[in-house]
Design a protein around this motif. Structure first.
Motif, short mmCIF file in Angstrom:
data_model
loop_
_atom_site.label_atom_id
_atom_site.label_comp_id
_atom_site.label_asym_id
_atom_site.label_seq_id
_atom_site.Cartn_x
_atom_site.Cartn_y
_atom_site.Cartn_z
N ARG A 257 0.83 -1.21 0.00
CA ARG A 257 0.00 0.00 0.00
C ARG A 257 0.86 1.26 0.00
O ARG A 257 0.57 2.23 -0.71
N ASP A 258 1.95 1.24 0.78
CA ASP A 258 2.84 2.41 0.82
C ASP A 258 3.50 2.65 -0.54
O ASP A 258 3.58 3.80 -1.00
N ARG A 259 3.95 1.59 -1.19
CA ARG A 259 4.62 1.76 -2.48
C ARG A 259 3.64 2.26 -3.54
O ARG A 259 3.99 3.08 -4.39
N LEU A 260 2.41 1.77 -3.49
CA LEU A 260 1.41 2.25 -4.45
C LEU A 260 1.08 3.71 -4.20
O LEU A 260 0.89 4.50 -5.14
N THR A 261 1.02 4.10 -2.94
CA THR A 261 0.74 5.50 -2.61
C THR A 261 1.88 6.40 -3.10
O THR A 261 1.65 7.47 -3.67
N GLU A 262 3.13 5.97 -2.87
CA GLU A 262 4.28 6.74 -3.32
C GLU A 262 4.31 6.86 -4.85
O GLU A 262 4.70 7.90 -5.40
N ALA A 263 3.89 5.80 -5.55
CA ALA A 263 3.87 5.81 -7.01
C ALA A 263 2.67 6.56 -7.57
O ALA A 263 2.57 6.73 -8.79
N GLY A 264 1.75 7.02 -6.69
CA GLY A 264 0.58 7.75 -7.16
C GLY A 264 -0.44 6.86 -7.84
O GLY A 264 -1.18 7.34 -8.72
N VAL A 265 -0.50 5.59 -7.47
CA VAL A 265 -1.43 4.65 -8.07
C VAL A 265 -2.61 4.46 -7.12
O VAL A 265 -2.46 3.91 -6.02
N PRO A 266 -3.81 4.94 -7.49
CA PRO A 266 -4.99 4.74 -6.64
C PRO A 266 -5.46 3.29 -6.74
O PRO A 266 -6.05 2.88 -7.74
#
Length: 646
Positions: A257-266
């Motif tokens: 979840r953190d990596r997706l948030t950092e990558a801007g992927v909802p």
């Protein structure tokens, strides 16, 4: 049915599964989407218009098509089987999914192998009887594999399987699409992205469920794939599979979840275990089923199905509007920037102005050059004439020193006339060469035109050499006549007779005696010779003076003729190059007038085009604002790239 059983929807799905919901009042998102499609059509973007029309059809369809994707060995086929509690997809390592499998609700189990009409034909297009091959439902995975292998080579890319099973979850409108494993994952992403572009385009999916096992971290390649998916779908669902064999799956869930948030992927990340799900179904254990994570996943899918015509549609249209507006606006912005750049007409106007300014400088240069070179030529030709006439005069004086002008004048005078004429011709020939050089020297001040501005005549006209040598009148010289010689001899002999006579008288001789007479004769002859030499030198001096005056007179006349020639040459060249300058000036002015008219027209057209583009950009901006208002939030940046139509 197990844990997937639920109450059937109040609005049943059409029997063929391909109908659209009908409503009397179009929702706001549909109005915005139709307006976006119209703007794409107005701007000639047929590919965007077709793509958005396909998405419009998808959003109006009551079913929710979920594309299940992932790399090989990530448990995505097992995930589909566990969701519907039916072995419709191969799950062993030796029987990987070779073609996509579309799983939907049916009153009775049924399976077909469908052949599409072409590589760009959507999977939702109706297939004819000849394009649907019935398959047995027992041992479905083997039946699909056998049917695929029986097809001709090169047709595999056009095949997909359709399976119908009676499940309450599917009856609510959910359609699951199990896809072949994505290539190049998890190591690299280009091949996977290419595969996804084809899948999301032709499968007509509404949602992507991406499977990734929880025993490892999400790779950068998978993040790239998810980022590409997020540019096309407002929300991506990530299933972390195999939590039963990952003791630290909760840490993997938080890290993902953190990596997706950092990558801007909802994206929504849900951890599941297909093994626990199957055990729970077989044993009827509710806690074990809750621990598998599937109730959370099923609830999320049911919520998405129920809100497809509202929340999902609004978010999807907001994203589609964002992409479509950016793709339409990008060339418009580029065109607007190009309209601000100097055009060819303006460049031609600046070039004509530059040439006119250069002509002004050239005019000053050639006038100064002509005046300076003409002044130098006047001085040089006078000096050349002076040196040549002095050489003739020196040679004439040396000649007069060796002859008697009274006797040899008739031979000397023609030679002097010829020598003076040859000197004048040589000097004027040099003047002609210098005059032609002067014409080229002035032409060099027109660097852009070269020899084109030279006079039309082959060489610069110079006056013919005037014959100013004339006939030199013999100088008046004193001749040594016989009478003069007699009297000179008598005068000289008188002194000789007297001296010798006086000397001999002392010896007792008379004053007039043979010795005194002989001495007188000697003295008389010497006097005659000396007088003759004196008269010759006076004649030579007189002749030299006459020759000098004559040559000086000739020099004065030739110098005047040469100066007149130089002045006439200067006026001729001045008139010629003045005419050349006027012709060039007129040509440049005509070019300047034409360039200015063209530049004015171009500027007016550019201004009109810029106003039109700004108006269109304002319309697109308003459309973008309406699309973003559907989600209640605004995105400051518009993505210009991503997974596009086709």
């Amino acid at each position: 049915m197990g844990a997937t059983s639920s109450v059937a929807p109040t609005s049943p799905v059409p029997p063929d599964g391909r109908g659209e919901l009908q409503s009397t009042a179009a929702p706001r998102w549909l109005e915005v989407l139709d307006a976006t499609i119209q703007r794409c059509a107005a701007h000639g973007r047929a590919e965007l218009q077709e793509w958005l029309s396909g998405r419009r059809t998808q959003l109006l369809h009551p079913q929710l098509r979920v594309l299940v994707a992932g790399a090989a060995g990530q448990g995505k086929s097992h995930l589909v089987n566990s969701l519907i509690n039916a072995p419709v997809c191969p799950v062993s390592d030796t029987s990987r999914t070779s073609v996509a499998t579309v799983v939907r609700h049916g009153e009775a189990p049924a399976a077909h192998l469908v052949t599409r009409a072409g590589p760009t034909t959507p999977w939702t297009a109706p297939a004819g009887p000849r394009d649907r091959i019935p398959l047995r439902t027992e041992g479905l995975t083997d039946a699909v594999t056998e049917a695929v292998l029986a097809q001709p080579a090169g047709v595999t890319a056009l095949l997909h399987a359709e399976v119908e099973v009676p499940r309450a979850l599917l009856a609510e409108g959910l359609v699951l699409i199990d896809t072949p494993p994505l290539t190049d994952l998890p190591e690299q992403s280009p091949g996977a992205v290419a595969d996804l572009r084809g899948l999301v385009t032709y499968a007509r999916a509404d949602l992507v469920l991406f499977a990734c096992e929880s025993t490892r971290d999400v790779t950068d390649a998978e993040l790239d794939v998810l980022a590409d998916l997020s540019r096309l779908y407002p929300h991506v669902l990530v299933a972390l599979t195999k939590t039963d064999v990952a003791p630290r799956w909760r840490d993997a869930l938080a890290q993902t979840r953190d990596r997706l948030t950092e990558a801007g992927v909802p994206a929504t990340v849900i951890a599941v275990s297909s093994t626990l799900r199957q055990h729970a179904v077989r044993s009827g254990s509710g806690p074990l089923n809750d621990e598998s994570g599937y109730p959370h996943l099923i609830a999320h899918l049911q919520h998405t199905v129920a809100t497809k015509q509202d929340e999902l549609a609004r978010n999807t249209v907001a994203l589609l509007g964002r992409l479509a507006v950016e793709r339409v606006a990008t060339p418009l912005r580029a065109d607007l920037l190009r309209s601000a750049e100097p055009s060819d007409a303006v460049a031609q106007l600046h070039e004509a102005q530059r040439r006119l300014e250069d002509l002004r400088r050239i005019t000053t240069r050639w006038q100064n050059c002509l005046a300076d070179e003409s002044g130098d030529l006047l001085s040089d030709i006078e000096q050349d004439l002076r040196e040549r006439t002095r050489a003739v005069l020196t040679e004439a004086e040396a000649t007069l020193d060796t002859l008697d002008p009274a006797r040899s004048w008739d031979e000397f005078e023609p030679w002097l006339r010829q020598a003076v004429q040859e000197a004048a011709e040589s000097s004027f020939a040099w003047l002609a060469e210098r005059s032609e050089w002067l014409a080229h020297r002035v032409a060099e001040q027109f660097p852009e035109y070269g020899d084109q501005v030279l006079p039309a005549w082959a060489s610069v006209p110079v006056d013919e050499v005037p014959d100013r040598s004339g006939g030199l009148t013999p100088p008046t010289v004193e001749k040594f006549t016989t009478t003069q010689k007699l009297f000179t001899g008598l005068r000289g002999s008188y002194g000789g007779i007297l001296m010798v006579g006086l000397a001999t008288s002392m010896a007792g001789m008379s004053l007039i005696n043979p010795l005194s007479i002989g001495g007188g004769a000697l003295m008389g002859g010497r006097t005659i010779r000396e007088e003759g030499k004196s008269l010759l030198k006076r004649r030579q001096a007189t002749a030299k003076l006459a020759v000098q005056r004559h040559v000086d007179q000739i020099f004065i006349g030739l110098a005047k003729d040469a100066k007149d020639s130089v002045r006439r040459l200067q006026r001729t060249l001045r008139d010629h190059y003045s005419g050349v300058t006027e012709d060039i000036h007129e040509a440049i002015m005509e070019s300047l007038r034409s360039a200015k008219a063209a530049a004015d027209r171009d500027l007016a057209e550019r201004a009109q085009r810029a106003r039109r583009i700004e108006h269109e950009l304002n319309q697109l901006s308003g459309l973008y604002t309406q699309a973003q208002a559907l989600t209640g939030r605004h995105s400051p940046a518009i993505a210009a790239t991503g997974i596009g139509p086709g």
